[in-house]
Design a protein around this motif. Structure first.
Motif, PDB file in Angstrom:
ATOM      1  N   ASN A   1       0.826  -1.214   0.000  1.00  0.00           N
ATOM      2  CA  ASN A   1       0.000   0.000   0.000  1.00  0.00           C
ATOM      3  C   ASN A   1       0.856   1.260   0.000  1.00  0.00           C
ATOM      4  N   ALA A   2       1.970   1.229   0.722  1.00  0.00           N
ATOM      5  CA  ALA A   2       2.854   2.401   0.762  1.00  0.00           C
ATOM      6  C   ALA A   2       3.369   2.715  -0.640  1.00  0.00           C
ATOM      7  N   PHE A   3       3.692   1.681  -1.421  1.00  0.00           N
ATOM      8  CA  PHE A   3       4.190   1.930  -2.775  1.00  0.00           C
ATOM      9  C   PHE A   3       3.063   2.372  -3.704  1.00  0.00           C
ATOM     10  N   ILE A   4       1.895   1.736  -3.600  1.00  0.00           N
ATOM     11  CA  ILE A   4       0.745   2.175  -4.416  1.00  0.00           C
ATOM     12  C   ILE A   4       0.485   3.667  -4.180  1.00  0.00           C
ATOM     13  N   MET A   5       0.576   4.082  -2.928  1.00  0.00           N
ATOM     14  CA  MET A   5       0.266   5.473  -2.601  1.00  0.00           C
ATOM     15  C   MET A   5       1.343   6.434  -3.106  1.00  0.00           C
TER      16      MET A   5
ATOM     17  N   MET B   1      -8.774  -8.189   9.198  1.00  0.00           N
ATOM     18  CA  MET B   1      -8.250  -7.215   8.238  1.00  0.00           C
ATOM     19  C   MET B   1      -7.702  -6.035   9.026  1.00  0.00           C
ATOM     20  N   SER B   2      -6.428  -6.041   9.309  1.00  0.00           N
ATOM     21  CA  SER B   2      -5.882  -4.982  10.170  1.00  0.00           C
ATOM     22  C   SER B   2      -5.382  -3.803   9.357  1.00  0.00           C
ATOM     23  N   VAL B   3      -4.761  -4.067   8.206  1.00  0.00           N
ATOM     24  CA  VAL B   3      -4.269  -2.980   7.354  1.00  0.00           C
ATOM     25  C   VAL B   3      -5.364  -2.692   6.346  1.00  0.00           C
ATOM     26  N   ARG B   4      -6.087  -1.598   6.548  1.00  0.00           N
ATOM     27  CA  ARG B   4      -7.264  -1.370   5.715  1.00  0.00           C
ATOM     28  C   ARG B   4      -7.459   0.105   5.436  1.00  0.00           C
ATOM     29  N   VAL B   5      -8.262   0.371   4.411  1.00  0.00           N
ATOM     30  CA  VAL B   5      -8.469   1.752   3.985  1.00  0.00           C
ATOM     31  C   VAL B   5      -9.806   2.294   4.461  1.00  0.00           C
ATOM     32  N   ASP B   6     -10.621   1.424   5.089  1.00  0.00           N
ATOM     33  CA  ASP B   6     -11.883   1.889   5.679  1.00  0.00           C
ATOM     34  C   ASP B   6     -12.197   1.021   6.890  1.00  0.00           C
ATOM     35  N   GLY B   7     -13.400   1.162   7.434  1.00  0.00           N
ATOM     36  CA  GLY B   7     -13.711   0.479   8.690  1.00  0.00           C
ATOM     37  C   GLY B   7     -13.998  -1.001   8.572  1.00  0.00           C
ATOM     38  N   ARG B   8     -14.146  -1.490   7.339  1.00  0.00           N
ATOM     39  CA  ARG B   8     -14.585  -2.881   7.173  1.00  0.00           C
ATOM     40  C   ARG B   8     -13.448  -3.855   7.455  1.00  0.00           C
TER      41      ARG B   8
ATOM     42  N   MET C   1      -9.017  -6.596  -3.246  1.00  0.00           N
ATOM     43  CA  MET C   1      -8.115  -6.784  -4.392  1.00  0.00           C
ATOM     44  C   MET C   1      -8.140  -5.587  -5.345  1.00  0.00           C
ATOM     45  N   ALA C   2      -9.201  -4.803  -5.296  1.00  0.00           N
ATOM     46  CA  ALA C   2      -9.291  -3.645  -6.187  1.00  0.00           C
ATOM     47  C   ALA C   2      -8.744  -2.378  -5.524  1.00  0.00           C
ATOM     48  N   THR C   3      -8.035  -2.521  -4.421  1.00  0.00           N
ATOM     49  CA  THR C   3      -7.510  -1.361  -3.680  1.00  0.00           C
ATOM     50  C   THR C   3      -5.992  -1.497  -3.474  1.00  0.00           C
ATOM     51  N   GLY C   4      -5.413  -0.484  -2.861  1.00  0.00           N
ATOM     52  CA  GLY C   4      -3.981  -0.524  -2.563  1.00  0.00           C
ATOM     53  C   GLY C   4      -3.615  -1.583  -1.534  1.00  0.00           C
ATOM     54  N   VAL C   5      -4.588  -2.004  -0.754  1.00  0.00           N
ATOM     55  CA  VAL C   5      -4.321  -3.061   0.223  1.00  0.00           C
ATOM     56  C   VAL C   5      -4.693  -4.440  -0.342  1.00  0.00           C
ATOM     57  N   SER C   6      -4.507  -4.571  -1.662  1.00  0.00           N
ATOM     58  CA  SER C   6      -4.875  -5.812  -2.357  1.00  0.00           C
ATOM     59  C   SER C   6      -4.238  -7.083  -1.798  1.00  0.00           C
ATOM     60  N   PRO C   7      -3.020  -7.045  -1.222  1.00  0.00           N
ATOM     61  CA  PRO C   7      -2.497  -8.308  -0.675  1.00  0.00           C
ATOM     62  C   PRO C   7      -3.300  -8.832   0.528  1.00  0.00           C
ATOM     63  N   ASN C   8      -4.299  -8.072   0.995  1.00  0.00           N
ATOM     64  CA  ASN C   8      -5.197  -8.624   2.003  1.00  0.00           C
ATOM     65  C   ASN C   8      -5.936  -9.857   1.499  1.00  0.00           C
ATOM     66  N   ASP C   9      -6.088  -9.963   0.192  1.00  0.00           N
ATOM     67  CA  ASP C   9      -6.702 -11.164  -0.379  1.00  0.00           C
ATOM     68  C   ASP C   9      -5.570 -12.086  -0.844  1.00  0.00           C
TER      69      ASP C   9
END
Ligand code: CU
Length: 273
Positions: free
Chosen positions: A39-43, A129-136, A201-209
């Motif tokens: 995510n840091a690199f995507i950003m 899901m600890s590293v996330r871009v929203d509350g879910r 998978m459609a976000t910067g935190v895609s490796p969560n999947d």
């Protein structure tokens, strides 16, 4: 020597060992470090500034090293495990065994996208899901919703036929193999698969999947295939390019590895075919 196999050919035991090793990395906290790094690199990768992990020539060697790190972490848990790859041009429906409950689990329910089966479903309790871009806090997918079709073998073929690795301006506007494989231009291979899976998978935190690794292992295999077809075409640029990783420059975040060190995958692993 590590052999990366097509996920469709894994035995029940190989699937079980892969899943267990992934869950152990999640449990011990190492998994989330990979999500954070990606995510840091995507950003921070931008078309007009410094770019390393994405939208640049080093997209392929960067992900090769990133996957190597992850595979070595898996092997520290279970030395028999290798990263499988997902040939999405062949296993292209939600009925593929990839999405069965004994492997990655299926698509999310329609109300909130929550994955309801498999080892990574929130209800199983092993995949917070600890590293996330929203509350879910639960794994989400909506297979085949945001884009209907995965790339076809003919589309893959059309990109493999491109004889130039990359071209100026070495970003998401480039012509050439790398950017067509990455998907910012043309038929769109890699990016489209992220969108087809949906959810994280459609976000910067895609490796969560966990399918992230199988998707990128196939992208990596396509790079190897391209090299076989174009033995005289190499990584470019080869020097003096601002904001872009040249052949012999080191890559962040490792700072100890250059694209030149990663061109030959056989130093690290081979493929089943
Ligand atoms: Cu990606």
């Amino acid at each position: 020597m590590t052999v990366r196999k097509n996920q469709a050919t894994l035995t029940a035991d190989e699937k079980r060992r892969f899943v267990s090793a992934v869950l152990e990395l999640k449990r011990n906290g190492r998994y989330d470090e990979f999500v954070r790094t990606h995510n840091a690199f995507i950003m921070s990768d931008t078309d007009t500034g410094e770019r390393t992990g994405h939208r640049s020539p080093s997209f392929l060697p960067w992900h090769r090293r990133f996957l190597l790190d992850f595979e070595r972490a898996l092997q520290s848990v279970d030395a028999s495990v290798a990263l499988p790859y997902w040939d999405w041009s062949t296993d292209r429906t939600v009925r593929a065994s990839l999405w069965a409950p004994d492997f990655l689990g299926g698509t999310g329910r329609s109300s909130d996208g929550r994955v309801m089966d498999g080892p990574f479903a929130a209800a199983a309790g092993n995949w917070p899901m600890s590293v996330r871009v929203d509350g879910r806090t639960f794994l989400r997918r909506s297979l085949g919703t945001a884009v209907r079709e995965l790339p076809t073998p003919a589309e893959v073929e059309s990109v493999l036929a491109m004889s130039t690795y990359d071209m100026a301006p070495y970003n998401s506007g480039s012509d050439g193999f790398r950017n067509h494989l990455e998907g910012w231009r043309g038929v769109n291979l890699h990016n489209r698969v992220h969108v087809w899976v949906g959810g994280q998978m459609a976000t910067g935190v895609s490796p969560n999947d966990p399918v992230f690794w199988l998707h990128h292992a196939y992208i990596d295999k396509l790079w190897a295939e391209w090299q076989r077809r174009h033995p005289d075409a190499g990584y470019v640029p080869t020097g003096g390019t601002p904001d872009v990783v040249d052949l012999n420059e080191t890559m962040k975040p490792w700072n100890d590895v250059r694209p030149a060190d990663l061109l030959d995958h056989t130093k690290f692993y081979t493929f089943d075919v």
